[in-house]
Every structure is written in structure tokens, then in C-alpha cells.
Scaffold this active site. Structure first.
Site, PDB file in Angstrom:
ATOM      1  N   LYS A 185      46.504  31.463  36.337  1.00 44.18           N
ATOM      2  CA  LYS A 185      46.425  32.769  36.997  1.00 44.18           C
ATOM      3  C   LYS A 185      45.056  32.939  37.649  1.00 44.18           C
ATOM      4  CE  LYS A 185      45.065  34.795  32.557  1.00 44.18           C
ATOM      5  NZ  LYS A 185      45.541  35.518  31.373  1.00 44.18           N
ATOM      6  N   HIS A 226      50.494  37.705  22.033  1.00 39.11           N
ATOM      7  CA  HIS A 226      49.133  37.340  22.460  1.00 39.11           C
ATOM      8  C   HIS A 226      48.137  37.829  21.410  1.00 39.11           C
ATOM      9  CE1 HIS A 226      46.238  35.943  25.327  1.00 39.11           C
ATOM     10  NE2 HIS A 226      45.722  37.127  25.571  1.00 39.11           N
ATOM     11  N   ARG A 257      48.845  45.704  24.393  1.00 38.55           N
ATOM     12  CA  ARG A 257      48.855  45.664  25.857  1.00 38.55           C
ATOM     13  C   ARG A 257      50.298  45.687  26.363  1.00 38.55           C
ATOM     14  NH1 ARG A 257      45.374  40.857  28.607  1.00 38.55           N
ATOM     15  NH2 ARG A 257      47.160  39.614  27.918  1.00 38.55           N
ATOM     16  N   ARG A 317      49.497  28.444  25.304  1.00 36.11           N
ATOM     17  CA  ARG A 317      49.112  28.869  26.653  1.00 36.11           C
ATOM     18  C   ARG A 317      47.618  28.601  26.789  1.00 36.11           C
ATOM     19  NH1 ARG A 317      51.776  33.052  24.291  1.00 36.11           N
ATOM     20  NH2 ARG A 317      49.888  34.316  24.343  1.00 36.11           N
ATOM     21  N   TYR A 334      15.929  43.634  50.147  1.00 35.76           N
ATOM     22  CA  TYR A 334      16.224  45.072  50.223  1.00 35.76           C
ATOM     23  C   TYR A 334      15.456  45.845  49.158  1.00 35.76           C
ATOM     24  CZ  TYR A 334      20.118  44.077  53.361  1.00 35.76           C
ATOM     25  OH  TYR A 334      20.882  43.683  54.431  1.00 35.76           O
ATOM     26  N   CYS A 383      21.466  39.657  48.252  1.00 39.88           N
ATOM     27  CA  CYS A 383      22.112  40.268  49.419  1.00 39.88           C
ATOM     28  C   CYS A 383      23.590  39.877  49.453  1.00 39.88           C
ATOM     29  CB  CYS A 383      21.430  39.807  50.706  1.00 39.88           C
ATOM     30  SG  CYS A 383      19.629  39.996  50.686  1.00 39.88           S
ATOM     31  N   MET A 384      24.302  40.345  50.468  1.00 35.88           N
ATOM     32  CA  MET A 384      25.740  40.051  50.540  1.00 35.88           C
ATOM     33  C   MET A 384      26.000  38.563  50.723  1.00 35.88           C
ATOM     34  SD  MET A 384      28.660  41.530  53.112  1.00 35.88           S
ATOM     35  CE  MET A 384      28.367  43.253  52.780  1.00 35.88           C
ATOM     36  N   ASP A 385      25.184  37.904  51.561  1.00 38.63           N
ATOM     37  CA  ASP A 385      25.448  36.511  51.918  1.00 38.63           C
ATOM     38  C   ASP A 385      24.325  35.555  51.536  1.00 38.63           C
ATOM     39  OD1 ASP A 385      27.606  37.683  53.575  1.00 38.63           O
ATOM     40  OD2 ASP A 385      25.892  38.321  54.792  1.00 38.63           O
TER      41      ASP A 385
HETATM   42  C1  PLP Z   1      45.325  34.726  30.276  1.00 40.02           C
HETATM   43  C2  PLP Z   1      46.299  34.578  29.168  1.00 40.02           C
HETATM   44  C3  PLP Z   1      46.276  33.424  28.364  1.00 40.02           C
HETATM   45  C4  PLP Z   1      45.209  32.377  28.434  1.00 40.02           C
HETATM   46  O1  PLP Z   1      44.112  32.777  27.648  1.00 40.02           O
HETATM   47  P1  PLP Z   1      42.839  31.846  27.465  1.00 40.02           P
HETATM   48  O2  PLP Z   1      41.976  32.583  26.527  1.00 40.02           O
HETATM   49  O3  PLP Z   1      42.231  31.705  28.819  1.00 40.02           O
HETATM   50  O4  PLP Z   1      43.344  30.547  26.952  1.00 40.02           O
HETATM   51  C5  PLP Z   1      47.292  33.291  27.441  1.00 40.02           C
HETATM   52  N1  PLP Z   1      48.245  34.237  27.293  1.00 40.02           N
HETATM   53  C6  PLP Z   1      48.273  35.369  28.016  1.00 40.02           C
HETATM   54  C7  PLP Z   1      49.346  36.365  27.804  1.00 40.02           C
HETATM   55  C8  PLP Z   1      47.297  35.576  28.978  1.00 40.02           C
HETATM   56  O5  PLP Z   1      47.317  36.706  29.698  1.00 40.02           O
END
Ligand code: PLP
Length: 371
Positions: free
Chosen positions: A40, A165, A136, A221, A267, A313-315
């Protein structure tokens, strides 16, 4: 797939580091536990498509993303392994999910009710989310599960996965993690009692899978650890196994000058030279994710640490040099030079945040090169 860029500033991604981190984890997991590579947020800033391909080559069986948009992007890049969207997707997009063979996360009875109004052919694969303490997304009670299962149209939806999670798997204190694991086991029983087909279970993020590989279920995951970054300061210190960071960030000095004592910089003219100083200008700024808070942090030049001075700065930003260097000299914001190294963990610590956030904030304006 290299980006064409004219900038003397770039991110290097070492895909073999990503693959080594996956191998390391795979060696410790039981042979029946498979890996979702979490890509992601553009692969935590590393580049989603490139990371996904490298991860699959290294043995990841599937991919996980937060958004449907991210999943579709991976499919359009020709990636064919299973993809799970971890976040909430509106039922109106079920036809898109089916078209691209994308699995959705579902946990609301109302979602199933709304889905009944959607016209689609084929079967949607879903993973059910349980909230065991993160607070969540997910169902929290047995009652919710019974009602959800009653509402489920088993002809059109196939439950392929069930997950939760962890909120604290990266902390020394394990009791909340254990509570969540136990609660997941209880609630998983309830789901299974209502569904005849096999369901794949997954709980572990990077922290849990690295620390407790033998407690992992059908999948883990694997996100931050895959990129070679530690999920927390505690884990960085205890290092259950060494991770190899994949990302480094560099630029070239584009201007060098000597300034007189009392001269001011950037700045607000907030920086004043105490004596005669050599100052270099670097073409990276807050529009690249080098936030203004980076002021005062070190970068590496010629294997030595030198501080960013004056406002970012920005850049562009400025660095105080220990001697004149030619235009074109390499500056490293993240990564190694000779015997010195600046890690995302160090930066996160100094900015009072986490490495995840720093990596995600590097914008697409910085070209990524892969090797
Ligand atoms: C982002 C996410 C992960 C990965 O977590 P890490 O700590 O980066 O391994 C796993 N499960 C869910 C639901 C997440 O949103």
C-alpha cells in the site's frame, strides 16, 4: 520501467534487500504460512509495482493494499497473484473488484445488505475483518458475526479469509498481543461454525511475524519489515533478525559558496554564520518529503556528517560544509557513505515520528531507480 528524470536527486531501491528480507522471514515461518507482501501507499514510498514483482519472485504468495485504486493499478501492471484490499470499499465497486479478481475486506452487515442492490455476475471473494482490540475496522462481538453471517448471500460471496490486526505486537509488553490472539481464536470459531468452506486465517503484521513466527496462521501481512525497516524502536534494539533497508535517498550539490561571518540563510533569515562558512545548496525540499522539521538534521558528504542549515525550502535546502566541495558532489540523506550511515529510524527518532511515516512522505517527484 525506470523513470525518466532530469533531477540531480533520486531514490535508489535495492530490490535484493527486499527479497533477502522475505527469505529471512520465510525461513522462520512454518512451511504452511504464506506471505502477503503489503505494498500500500506506493509500497511505503518504495514503488508498489516494482516491490510487488520482486516480492512475488522472492516467494510472497499474494499482495495486500489499502485501497481499491492501488489494487487496480497492480492488476493493470499485469500482476496476477491474489490481491486483498485491507480498507473499506463501497459495495458499488463490487463489479470492478470481480472484473480484476480483487478480494475485498468486509465486516458490516449493512454492507452486505447494500451489496444485494448491486447488479453483478460472478462471485466476490471476501476476507472478513475482526476487531480484537485495534478499534479501527472489524466485527467485535459474536452477535455481530451471527447477524453478518445471516445476511451473507453465499451464492455471490465466498469467504476466503478471516483476519485481525494487532495494536501492540511491536512492544516489549506482550499481554495485549496475547489477548488479541486469544480473542481472534474465539471469534474465528464462531465464524467457522457458520460457514462450511475452508477459510484462511491471518493475524500477523511485520512485528508479530518477525517476533512470533511459529504463532502465525495461514498468512502473514508483511509490510515494514519487507522494506528492511523495524516496526518500532523496541524491535530495532532487540533485532530478532537483521533486516536490510532497501531505500536510500541521494542528491548532488548544485551550488557551493563561502559566506562571511554574520551572513544569513534561507527564508526568515533565521540562520546566521558565526564565522566564515562553506555552504552547499541541495535540490531537495519539502515538496519531496524533506519536511521543514528536517532543519538541523545531518546528511552525509564524503562519508562525513554535515548539518542542514536554515529553513528547508519547497525544492531546495542548504548544508553547512566542512570544506569546499565541487558542484556535483553526492549528498546522502538516507543510506550509507563510507563508514557512516543515516537510517530512516534515526531520522524518525529525531523528528519524533516513525520510519513508516518518513518513507511514505517521499513524493513521486523524486525519481526511483531500482537495482
Ligand atoms: C499496513 C498493514 C499491515 C502491514 O503492517 P506492517 O507493520 O507494515 O507490517 C498489515 N495489516 C494491515 C491491516 C495493515 O493495514
Amino acid at each position: 520501467m525506470e523513470q525518466k528524470s532530469y533531477r540531480p536527486a533520486w531514490i535508489e531501491i535495492n530490490l535484493s534487500a527486499i527479497q533477502a528480507n522475505i527469505h529471512q522471514l520465510n525461513r522462520r515461518l512454518s512451511s504452511t504460512t504464506k506471505i502477503f507482501a503489503v505494498v500500500k501507499a506506493n509500497g511505503y514510498g518504495h514503488g508498489d509495482i516494482q516491490v510487488a514483482k520482486a516480492a512475488i519472485e522472492a516467494g510472497a504468495s499474494a499482495l495486500a493494499v489499502a485501497l481499491m485504486d492501488e489494487a487496480v493499478r497492480l492488476r493493470e501492471a499485469g500482476i496476477t497473484v491474489p490481491i486483498l484490499v485491507l480498507g473499506w470499499v463501497s459495495p458499488e465497486y463490487i463489479p470492478i473488484a470481480i472484473k480484476h479478481n480483487i478480494m475485498l475486506t468486509v465486516f458490516q452487515k449493512e454492507w452486505l445488505t447494500a451489496a444485494k442492490q448491486i447488479d453483478f455476475t460472478g462471485e466476490l471473494k471476501i476476507h472478513i475483518k475482526l476487531d480484537t482490540g485495534m478499534g479501527r475496522l472489524g466485527m467485535r462481538t459474536e452477535q455481530e458475526i451471527y447477524e453478518f453471517m445471516n445476511e451473507l448471500d453465499q451464492e455471490r460471496f465466498r469467504i476466503t479469509g478471516l483476519f485481525t490486526h494487532f495494536a501492540t505486537a511491536d512492544e516489549a509488553e506482550e499481554s495485549y498481543y496475547r489477548q488479541q490472539s486469544d480473542r481472534f481464536e474465539q471469534l474465528a470459531q464462531v465464524v467457522r461454525s457458520q460457514y462450511a468452506e475452508p477459510i484462511q486465517l491471518h493475524t500477523g503484521n511485520s512485528a508479530a511475524s518477525i517476533r512470533f513466527p511459529d504463532q502465525m496462521l495461514d498468512y502473514v501481512r508483511f509490510g515494514i519489515g519487507m522494506y528492511g525497516l523495524y516496526p518500532s524502536l523496541y524491535m530495532e534494539k532487540t533485532r530478532p533478525f537483521p533486516l536490510q533497508p532497501a531505500l536510500s535517498l541521494h542528491a548532488k550539490i548544485i551550488h557551493v559558496k563561502k559566506i562571511a561571518p554574520g551572513s544569513k540563510l534561507s527564508y526568515g533569515a533565521t540562520y546566521t554564520a558565526e564565522k566564515e562558512e562553506w555552504i552547499g545548496t541541495i535540490p531537495l525540499g519539502y515538496a519531496d518529503g524533506i519536511q521543514r522539521k528536517w532543519q538541523g538534521l545531518d546528511v552525509l558528504i564524503d562519508g562525513k556528517r554535515m548539518p542542514l542549515v536554515g529553513r528547508i525550502c519547497m525544492d531546495q535546502c542548504m548544508v553547512k560544509l566542512d570544506q569546499p566541495y565541487p558542484v556535483g558532489t553526492q549528498v546522502t540523506f538516507v543510506g550509507k557513505q563510507k563508514n557512516e550511515q543515516i537510517t530512516l529510524e534515526e531520522i524518525a527518532h529525531q523528528l519524533e515520528t516513525i520510519n513508516y511515516e518518513i518513507a511514505c512522505l517521499f513524493t513521486n517527484r523524486i525519481p526511483r531507480y531500482y537495482h
